[in-house]
Motif scaffolding. Structure first.
Motif, mmCIF file in Angstrom:
data_model
loop_
_atom_site.group_PDB
_atom_site.id
_atom_site.type_symbol
_atom_site.label_atom_id
_atom_site.label_comp_id
_atom_site.label_asym_id
_atom_site.label_seq_id
_atom_site.Cartn_x
_atom_site.Cartn_y
_atom_site.Cartn_z
ATOM 1 N N ARG A 1 0.813 -1.207 0.000
ATOM 2 C CA ARG A 1 0.000 0.000 0.000
ATOM 3 C C ARG A 1 0.849 1.261 0.000
ATOM 4 N NH1 ARG A 1 -5.348 -0.337 3.649
ATOM 5 N NH2 ARG A 1 -6.425 -1.826 2.341
ATOM 6 N N SER A 2 2.004 1.227 0.560
ATOM 7 C CA SER A 2 2.828 2.428 0.652
ATOM 8 C C SER A 2 3.264 2.927 -0.727
ATOM 9 C CB SER A 2 4.044 2.180 1.529
ATOM 10 O OG SER A 2 4.865 1.192 0.946
ATOM 11 N N ASN A 3 3.367 2.071 -1.704
ATOM 12 C CA ASN A 3 3.784 2.490 -3.039
ATOM 13 C C ASN A 3 2.643 3.089 -3.845
ATOM 14 O OD1 ASN A 3 6.304 1.580 -2.486
ATOM 15 N ND2 ASN A 3 6.064 -0.368 -3.536
ATOM 16 N N SER A 4 1.411 2.785 -3.539
ATOM 17 C CA SER A 4 0.301 3.225 -4.369
ATOM 18 C C SER A 4 -0.245 4.591 -3.963
ATOM 19 C CB SER A 4 -0.824 2.191 -4.338
ATOM 20 O OG SER A 4 -1.336 2.076 -3.020
ATOM 21 N N ARG A 5 0.056 5.081 -2.759
ATOM 22 C CA ARG A 5 -0.478 6.367 -2.311
ATOM 23 C C ARG A 5 0.491 7.492 -2.665
ATOM 24 N NH1 ARG A 5 -2.546 4.863 3.759
ATOM 25 N NH2 ARG A 5 -4.083 3.326 3.094
ATOM 26 N N PRO A 6 0.011 8.483 -3.405
ATOM 27 C CA PRO A 6 0.885 9.612 -3.712
ATOM 28 C C PRO A 6 1.007 10.535 -2.494
ATOM 29 C CG PRO A 6 -1.245 9.947 -4.698
ATOM 30 C CD PRO A 6 -1.253 8.565 -4.098
ATOM 31 N N LYS B 1 0.965 14.039 -0.885
ATOM 32 C CA LYS B 1 0.415 15.347 -1.202
ATOM 33 C C LYS B 1 1.280 16.433 -0.575
ATOM 34 C CE LYS B 1 -4.399 14.065 -1.733
ATOM 35 N NZ LYS B 1 -5.766 14.352 -1.333
#
Length: 75
Positions: free
Chosen positions: A7-12, A14
């Motif tokens: 999951r850490s790779n898929s969230r940009p 901000k």
């Protein structure tokens, strides 16, 4: 066999949006934080004025107008 995505790779990440100033230095009396800006969206007018020397300026607003834009006309 396929691996699961983490999951850490898929969230940009901000970035916080920078806010522009709304109180400025007066170009006439040279005092800090005395010039304020106000918008009247109903009349489509932006006003900037000094609270010490009472110098001021009014202009028409556009959808992209910010307080710094009006201050640059005064200075």
């Amino acid at each position: 066999m396929a691996r699961r995505k983490s999951r850490s790779n898929s969230r940009p990440v901000k970035k916080p949006k920078l806010k522009l100033d709304t109180v400025f230095r007066c170009p006439f009396c040279q005092l800090e934080n005395t010039v304020g800006c106000s918008f009247d969206k109903d009349l489509n007018i932006g006003e900037i004025s000094c609270s010490i020397c009472h110098a001021g300026y009014d202009t028409k607003l556009t959808p992209l107008t910010e307080p710094i834009d009006i201050y640059l006309f005064l200075a």
